[in-house]
Design an enzyme around this catalytic site. Structure first.
Site, mmCIF file in Angstrom:
data_model
loop_
_atom_site.group_PDB
_atom_site.id
_atom_site.type_symbol
_atom_site.label_atom_id
_atom_site.label_comp_id
_atom_site.label_asym_id
_atom_site.label_seq_id
_atom_site.Cartn_x
_atom_site.Cartn_y
_atom_site.Cartn_z
ATOM 1 N N VAL A 1 10.061 8.222 -6.972
ATOM 2 C CA VAL A 1 10.885 7.101 -6.487
ATOM 3 C C VAL A 1 11.418 6.375 -7.718
ATOM 4 C CG1 VAL A 1 10.939 4.948 -5.190
ATOM 5 C CG2 VAL A 1 9.556 6.870 -4.346
ATOM 6 N N ASN B 1 4.334 6.419 -13.666
ATOM 7 C CA ASN B 1 5.018 7.688 -13.901
ATOM 8 C C ASN B 1 6.451 7.408 -14.339
ATOM 9 O OD1 ASN B 1 2.716 9.077 -12.986
ATOM 10 N ND2 ASN B 1 3.384 8.903 -10.859
ATOM 11 N N ARG C 1 0.830 -1.204 0.000
ATOM 12 C CA ARG C 1 0.000 0.000 0.000
ATOM 13 C C ARG C 1 0.865 1.255 0.000
ATOM 14 N NH1 ARG C 1 -5.064 -1.780 0.572
ATOM 15 N NH2 ARG C 1 -5.288 -3.746 1.717
ATOM 16 N N ASP C 2 0.431 2.224 -0.792
ATOM 17 C CA ASP C 2 1.124 3.512 -0.845
ATOM 18 C C ASP C 2 1.002 4.211 0.506
ATOM 19 O OD1 ASP C 2 1.926 5.541 -3.470
ATOM 20 O OD2 ASP C 2 1.600 6.450 -1.509
ATOM 21 N N ILE C 3 2.083 4.821 0.941
ATOM 22 C CA ILE C 3 2.106 5.480 2.254
ATOM 23 C C ILE C 3 1.242 6.744 2.257
ATOM 24 C CG2 ILE C 3 4.091 7.044 1.936
ATOM 25 C CD1 ILE C 3 5.183 5.873 4.605
ATOM 26 N N HIS D 1 7.606 1.347 -10.882
ATOM 27 C CA HIS D 1 6.438 0.800 -10.186
ATOM 28 C C HIS D 1 5.158 1.217 -10.901
ATOM 29 C CE1 HIS D 1 7.509 4.730 -8.554
ATOM 30 N NE2 HIS D 1 6.212 4.933 -8.401
HETATM 31 P P1 5GP Z 1 5.895 8.082 -8.042
HETATM 32 O O1 5GP Z 1 5.616 9.528 -7.756
HETATM 33 O O2 5GP Z 1 7.387 7.812 -8.102
HETATM 34 O O3 5GP Z 1 5.174 7.537 -9.224
HETATM 35 O O4 5GP Z 1 5.295 7.292 -6.814
HETATM 36 C C1 5GP Z 1 5.986 7.052 -5.645
HETATM 37 C C2 5GP Z 1 4.959 6.661 -4.605
HETATM 38 O O5 5GP Z 1 5.639 6.059 -3.525
HETATM 39 C C3 5GP Z 1 4.192 7.859 -4.028
HETATM 40 O O6 5GP Z 1 2.798 7.695 -4.289
HETATM 41 C C4 5GP Z 1 4.532 7.832 -2.549
HETATM 42 O O7 5GP Z 1 3.443 8.161 -1.716
HETATM 43 C C5 5GP Z 1 4.994 6.392 -2.336
HETATM 44 N N1 5GP Z 1 5.979 6.231 -1.279
HETATM 45 C C6 5GP Z 1 7.081 6.994 -1.058
HETATM 46 N N2 5GP Z 1 7.776 6.538 -0.003
HETATM 47 C C7 5GP Z 1 7.100 5.444 0.458
HETATM 48 C C8 5GP Z 1 7.324 4.545 1.532
HETATM 49 O O8 5GP Z 1 8.294 4.643 2.293
HETATM 50 N N3 5GP Z 1 6.421 3.535 1.707
HETATM 51 C C9 5GP Z 1 5.333 3.402 0.888
HETATM 52 N N4 5GP Z 1 4.517 2.383 1.142
HETATM 53 N N5 5GP Z 1 5.093 4.235 -0.146
HETATM 54 C C10 5GP Z 1 5.957 5.247 -0.354
#
Ligand code: 5GP
Length: 114
Positions: free
Chosen positions: A96, A87, A29-31, A100
């Site tokens: 990140v 993304n 799950r996303d944080i 993903h």
């Molecule tokens: P991006 O913006 O790279 O497509 O998505 C990265 C996602 O990772 C974001 O939606 C963010 O909330 C999530 N995220 C960042 N750090 C963590 C973490 O430590 N744990 C979890 N579960 N999600 C994270």
């Protein structure tokens, strides 16, 4: 390839709410959820983004999407629907740099893309 928070989650060095795992993919799950269901499907192989994935890994990319659809079926929201988002790099909004796939569900998504 620089280590990221997702590699640490995959190695169980930091906690996450893991909802699915197989040989190639971990989902958690996303944080900072943007919908009632917001799960990240992450290949265990730490590709920085989709741009770094070679054609020989087409099956891995398919596995990510199929893991998400399988999860949607198991959780019972496949018919209502869901959104998958990946993304890529700066303009794609990637934060990140471990590739993903976002799965968003549990509410009607709006039509826009940013
Ligand atoms: P991006 O913006 O790279 O497509 O998505 C990265 C996602 O990772 C974001 O939606 C963010 O909330 C999530 N995220 C960042 N750090 C963590 C973490 O430590 N744990 C979890 N579960 N999600 C994270």
């Amino acid at each position: 390839m620089q280590d990221t928070i997702f590699s640490k989650i995959i190695r169980r060095e930091i906690p996450a709410d893991i909802v699915f795992e197989d040989d190639q993919v971990l989902a958690f799950r996303d944080i900072s959820p943007q919908a009632p269901v917001h799960v990240l499907f992450v290949p265990k192989e730490p590709y920085r983004s989709l741009n770094e994935v070679p054609a020989s890994e087409a099956e891995l990319v398919g596995s990510l999407m199929l893991a998400a659809s399988q999860y949607a079926r198991l959780e019972g929201f496949a018919e209502d629907g869901y959104r998958l988002v990946m993304n890529v790099n700066r303009d794609g909004g990637q934060t990140v740099f471990h590739m993903h796939l976002h799965l968003l569900a549990g509410r009607a998504m709006h039509g826009g893309f940013g």
